[in-house]
Write an enzyme that holds these catalytic residues in place. Sequence first.
Site, PDB file in Angstrom:
ATOM      1  CB  SER A 140      29.795 -47.501 -53.176  1.00  0.00           C
ATOM      2  OG  SER A 140      28.974 -46.346 -53.157  1.00  0.00           O
ATOM      3  CE1 TYR A 153      26.581 -49.955 -49.755  1.00  0.00           C
ATOM      4  CE2 TYR A 153      26.951 -47.645 -50.303  1.00  0.00           C
ATOM      5  CZ  TYR A 153      26.760 -48.957 -50.704  1.00  0.00           C
ATOM      6  OH  TYR A 153      26.752 -49.267 -52.038  1.00  0.00           O
TER       7      TYR A 153
END
Length: 251
Positions: A140, A153
């Site tokens: 990501s 995350y």
Amino acid sequence: MTDRLRGKRVLLTGGVANIGLEILQAFLAEGATVTLVDIDATRGEALERELAPRVRFIRTDLTDASQIAAAVDAAQDWMGGLDTLVLNAGIQLSGAIDELPVEKWDLTFTINVRANYLLVRAALPHLKAAGKASVVMMSSLAGKRGGPGITAYSASKAAVIGMTNSFALELAPHGIRVNAVCPGWIDTPFNKPIIDFMGGRGAQDTLVARAVPLGRQASPAEVAPMFVFLASDEASYITAQAINIDGGAYN
């Protein structure tokens, strides 16, 4: 359909919804055979019925090392080999630094990092036997540039980039390429936790308009083609990369 993946035997994790479903459809359109690994049996079994005989679903809890190993072996047995891993499954649990429970931090790393390591480890004999193989992992933009509310995350996706680099260097002598894809803002329900943390869709739209040069989010269909490319022979000299799909946000 151009058959760029014809003959490719693919294990795909997290392929029943969102970007993963677009990846599944793109791989099938290019001729691949896919073993779909996910915990959502309802969606997974429906996809197997719809897309048989080129898709088989194996319900797998990615927190369980024994289930991971069994899924890899079952995929290898069904397809007669394994030369492509697409490790898309992941979770996003948002929260302020002093509010996110440690259990959610641990679960984030179990799914986003540990499971990918165990999948590559279990698949390694099959990937080596294939002669040339490709691993594509979902990271990501958050793994390169963190933000409020996504510490766990972001850290997990940074770890995926680190694994990508290490795996690629170690496995290159075996003809195994390893790359990561780093999406930015993608319009998918997966991002609901961080959208809620930010205060809703309006706050997200304001951020995207300010931070993304192209001025919008991407659709999942704009991410899947990169996975196809990296898994294909067209990318035969590409490894150890973490490629952004972010509308120019990381610059």
